[in-house]
Design an enzyme around this catalytic site. Structure first.
Site, PDB file in Angstrom:
ATOM      1  N   LYS A 146      -3.468  -4.198  15.096  1.00 49.66           N
ATOM      2  CA  LYS A 146      -2.144  -4.842  15.001  1.00 49.66           C
ATOM      3  C   LYS A 146      -1.059  -3.805  14.760  1.00 49.66           C
ATOM      4  CE  LYS A 146      -0.732  -6.630  10.852  1.00 49.66           C
ATOM      5  NZ  LYS A 146       0.600  -6.154  10.438  1.00 49.66           N
ATOM      6  N   ARG A 190      10.657  -3.678   0.120  1.00 49.54           N
ATOM      7  CA  ARG A 190      10.609  -3.118   1.463  1.00 49.54           C
ATOM      8  C   ARG A 190      11.985  -2.962   2.121  1.00 49.54           C
ATOM      9  NH1 ARG A 190       5.437  -5.668   4.368  1.00 49.54           N
ATOM     10  NH2 ARG A 190       5.230  -3.610   5.244  1.00 49.54           N
ATOM     11  N   LEU A 246      15.448   4.112   4.870  1.00 45.41           N
ATOM     12  CA  LEU A 246      14.996   5.349   5.515  1.00 45.41           C
ATOM     13  C   LEU A 246      15.173   5.261   7.033  1.00 45.41           C
ATOM     14  CD1 LEU A 246      11.772   5.930   3.380  1.00 45.41           C
ATOM     15  CD2 LEU A 246      13.961   7.100   3.158  1.00 45.41           C
ATOM     16  N   ARG A 303       8.378  -8.176   9.184  1.00 41.39           N
ATOM     17  CA  ARG A 303       9.020  -6.898   8.870  1.00 41.39           C
ATOM     18  C   ARG A 303       9.073  -5.971  10.091  1.00 41.39           C
ATOM     19  NH1 ARG A 303      11.943  -5.759   4.846  1.00 41.39           N
ATOM     20  NH2 ARG A 303      11.318  -3.596   5.084  1.00 41.39           N
ATOM     21  N   ILE A 348      15.039  -0.961   4.297  1.00 41.54           N
ATOM     22  CA  ILE A 348      14.945  -0.188   5.545  1.00 41.54           C
ATOM     23  C   ILE A 348      15.907   1.000   5.501  1.00 41.54           C
ATOM     24  CG2 ILE A 348      14.080  -2.081   6.981  1.00 41.54           C
ATOM     25  CD1 ILE A 348      16.977  -2.294   8.130  1.00 41.54           C
TER      26      ILE A 348
HETATM   27  C1  UD1 Z   1       3.190  -0.298   7.453  1.00 40.02           C
HETATM   28  C2  UD1 Z   1       2.094  -1.247   7.871  1.00 40.02           C
HETATM   29  C3  UD1 Z   1       1.508  -1.956   6.651  1.00 40.02           C
HETATM   30  C4  UD1 Z   1       1.080  -0.974   5.601  1.00 40.02           C
HETATM   31  C5  UD1 Z   1       2.216   0.003   5.277  1.00 40.02           C
HETATM   32  C6  UD1 Z   1       1.773   1.108   4.332  1.00 40.02           C
HETATM   33  C7  UD1 Z   1       2.784  -1.910  10.082  1.00 40.02           C
HETATM   34  C8  UD1 Z   1       3.304  -2.989  10.976  1.00 40.02           C
HETATM   35  N1  UD1 Z   1       2.647  -2.223   8.791  1.00 40.02           N
HETATM   36  O1  UD1 Z   1       4.242  -1.080   6.899  1.00 40.02           O
HETATM   37  O2  UD1 Z   1       0.373  -2.710   7.102  1.00 40.02           O
HETATM   38  O3  UD1 Z   1       0.742  -1.677   4.412  1.00 40.02           O
HETATM   39  O4  UD1 Z   1       2.676   0.627   6.498  1.00 40.02           O
HETATM   40  O5  UD1 Z   1       0.690   1.794   4.856  1.00 40.02           O
HETATM   41  O6  UD1 Z   1       2.470  -0.826  10.537  1.00 40.02           O
HETATM   42  N2  UD1 Z   1      10.212   2.067   2.088  1.00 40.02           N
HETATM   43  C9  UD1 Z   1      11.496   2.311   1.620  1.00 40.02           C
HETATM   44  N3  UD1 Z   1      12.512   2.432   2.540  1.00 40.02           N
HETATM   45  C10 UD1 Z   1      12.306   2.327   3.879  1.00 40.02           C
HETATM   46  C11 UD1 Z   1      10.988   2.071   4.355  1.00 40.02           C
HETATM   47  C12 UD1 Z   1       9.962   1.940   3.436  1.00 40.02           C
HETATM   48  O7  UD1 Z   1      11.718   2.420   0.423  1.00 40.02           O
HETATM   49  O8  UD1 Z   1      13.276   2.446   4.653  1.00 40.02           O
HETATM   50  C13 UD1 Z   1       9.110   1.904   1.126  1.00 40.02           C
HETATM   51  C14 UD1 Z   1       8.532   0.487   1.161  1.00 40.02           C
HETATM   52  O9  UD1 Z   1       9.290  -0.406   0.379  1.00 40.02           O
HETATM   53  C15 UD1 Z   1       7.126   0.703   0.637  1.00 40.02           C
HETATM   54  C16 UD1 Z   1       6.782   2.113   1.161  1.00 40.02           C
HETATM   55  O10 UD1 Z   1       8.025   2.730   1.505  1.00 40.02           O
HETATM   56  O11 UD1 Z   1       7.127   0.710  -0.766  1.00 40.02           O
HETATM   57  C17 UD1 Z   1       5.858   2.103   2.350  1.00 40.02           C
HETATM   58  O12 UD1 Z   1       6.454   1.392   3.403  1.00 40.02           O
HETATM   59  P1  UD1 Z   1       6.217   1.760   4.936  1.00 40.02           P
HETATM   60  O13 UD1 Z   1       5.326   2.945   5.054  1.00 40.02           O
HETATM   61  O14 UD1 Z   1       7.538   1.804   5.612  1.00 40.02           O
HETATM   62  O15 UD1 Z   1       5.411   0.480   5.432  1.00 40.02           O
HETATM   63  P2  UD1 Z   1       5.697  -0.410   6.702  1.00 40.02           P
HETATM   64  O16 UD1 Z   1       6.010   0.435   7.878  1.00 40.02           O
HETATM   65  O17 UD1 Z   1       6.627  -1.518   6.345  1.00 40.02           O
END
Ligand code: UD1
Length: 433
Positions: A22, A120, A124, A91, A122
């Site tokens: 996925k 979560r 970044l 998301r 966005i």
């Molecule tokens: C992806 C996966 C999810 C997995 C996660 C961590 C997909 C569709 N989903 O989610 O299954 O659990 O990676 O391995 O691939 N964060 C920020 N700012 C941002 C982006 C993220 O603070 O702009 C934080 C988030 O809140 C979280 C951490 O970074 O605490 C990890 O998030 P991220 O690696 O971005 O996960 P996703 O891409 O949402």
């Protein structure tokens, strides 16, 4: 409302095929917006999240057709999505931002909110797009990103999976060279880069913390099969480890599952790589320590399934969740079945070796849903997992059928969600990952 009934199933055995990932398919679908030529994807899994992403692509103007597990996408003329309900369900919808700005110079999106497992944000994604020269405006629940993108040096404060993917997809059509430092290294990112390369993108360093992208004028069509799902394979591996199983996970990529396989091996399970996939034998007996980290560390998506395994080993296991703020919601439900678990902030202490007893439990997020299914395998009697938001179908292709193939007593009782229509709760629930 989907409900699953699991009966005590002490010994799993046999072979089962691992579906396509996925988390690889979703960004690859978003990347299809980068070209006006045809994209053909094979072995696309039947998941609600995939259906929603295909709906979002259609809403952006792309033509999408499906035949069996093949999907064809042609985005001759694309733009911001016309309807927002689907965006709010998932998301990963934010992944269309990079491709649309890179291809068309603008994208207006309904902001994804927080979700059950954490806030979560966005930030970044948006900061990186600004570095590439985009103007970012946020008003109410909407974000508008526009501008002609130019290569830049980007440092990610945290190796976010989604931000790394979005920025790679934006940079691939930007003018000049982009360097992303402290990039995420997950296999799904490498897979996205392989796909973009097949479309004519120029990317070096995929799978490392430093990714270099040389922008190209345009991308062309491609045909691609994404990687197998390491999280589905890991979930089934935990099912085998719980039940003293003898199982072959056909197609599993053991090189993507090292952290979990070390944990299971240390606990007493025999994990063998095979030309056909991953073979598991025996039972997890020794307690374990697991700290969730970015890849190649132990994946947060495996924390809940491995915790179920820890409830059956002898002694105290210690888990530390460092990626998401609120990812122990399954604990309350596991306790309902008789597990002894104490949560202190990011720490969870699991006193293993307790007999679990079947009960009615509720799935609170995707991986929690899978964990409760596993717990049902070793709970005495019958366990019913209610999944009002349809979490399990978002990320597992018929987990109950795969467990049945391995000899488990597992079935779906009811399903009134029609995923081809609008979300059952009008888009108000936010997908957990
Ligand atoms: C992806 C996966 C999810 C997995 C996660 C961590 C997909 C569709 N989903 O989610 O299954 O659990 O990676 O391995 O691939 N964060 C920020 N700012 C941002 C982006 C993220 O603070 O702009 C934080 C988030 O809140 C979280 C951490 O970074 O605490 C990890 O998030 P991220 O690696 O971005 O996960 P996703 O891409 O949402």
């Amino acid at each position: 409302m989907p409900q699953y009934q699991i009966g005590y199933s002490p010994r799993l055995s046999g072979e089962v095929h691992v579906s396509t990932a996925k988390n690889a398919v979703l960004p690859i679908l978003a990347a299809a917006l980068l070209t006006q030529e045809e994209i053909i994807l094979h072995q696309v899994p039947q998941l609600t999240d995939v259906r929603h992403m295909l709906g979002i692509l259609r809403s952006c103007g792309a033509e999408v057709s499906e035949e069996n597990a093949d999907v064809r996408i042609r985005g001759v003329s694309v733009g911001s999505p016309k309807e927002n309900a689907l965006l709010r369900t998932m998301r990963a919808s934010v992944l269309i931002l990079g491709p649309l700005v890179a291809r068309t110079g603008a994208c207006v999106l309904s902001m994804p909110g927080g979700c059950a497992i954490g806030q979560r944000p966005i930030d970044l994604h948006l900061k990186g797009l600004q570095k590439l020269g985009a103007k970012v405006e946020q008003e109410g629940g909407t974000v508008q990103v526009s501008g002609a993108l130019k290569g830049a040096n980007i440092y990610l404060d945290f190796p976010s999976v989604g931000a790394t993917e979005n920025l790679i997809m934006a940079a691939v059509l930007a003018k000049g060279v982009t360097r992303i430092e402290n990039a995420a290294k997950e296999p799904e990112i490498t897979d996205l880069c392989h796909f973009l390369t097949a479309m004519g993108g120029r990317i070096a360093g995929a799978g490392t913390a430093n990714i270099i992208i040389e922008g190209v004028e345009s991308l062309h069509g491609a045909e691609y099969t994404p990687i197998p799902d390491r999280i589905e394979a890991g979930t089934l591996a935990c099912a085998a480890a719980l039940t003293e199983g003898s199982v072959l996970l056909e197609g599993a990529r053991t090189d993507h599952m090292r952290a979990l396989l070390f944990k299971l091996s240390e606990s007493g399970v025999i994990c063998q790589e095979d030309v056909r996939g991953l073979r598991l034998r025996g039972k997890a007996r020794h307690p374990m320590e697991a700290r969730t980290l970015s890849y190649p560390g132990f994946p947060t998506d495996m924390q809940a399934p491995l915790m179920v395994v820890a409830t059956q080993t002898h002694g105290l296991s210690v888990f530390l969740e460092t990626i998401f703020e609120n990812r122990y919601m399954h604990v309350v439900e596991l306790k309902r079945l008789g597990a002894h678990i104490r949560v202190e902030g990011q720490l969870a202490l699991i006193q293993g070796g307790r007999t679990l007893n079947g009960a009615h439990v509720t799935a609170t997020d995707l991986r929690a849903a899978a964990a409760l299914m596993l717990a049902g395998l070793i709970a005495q009697g019958q366990t019913t997992v209610s999944d009002p938001a349809g979490h399990l179908m978002r990320g597992y292709e018929s987990l109950e059928d795969k467990l049945t193939v391995l000899g488990a007593e597992a079935k779906k009782l009811e399903d009134r969600i029609n995923v081809s229509k609008k979300p059952a709760n009008d888009g108000e629930f936010m997908a957990a990952n």
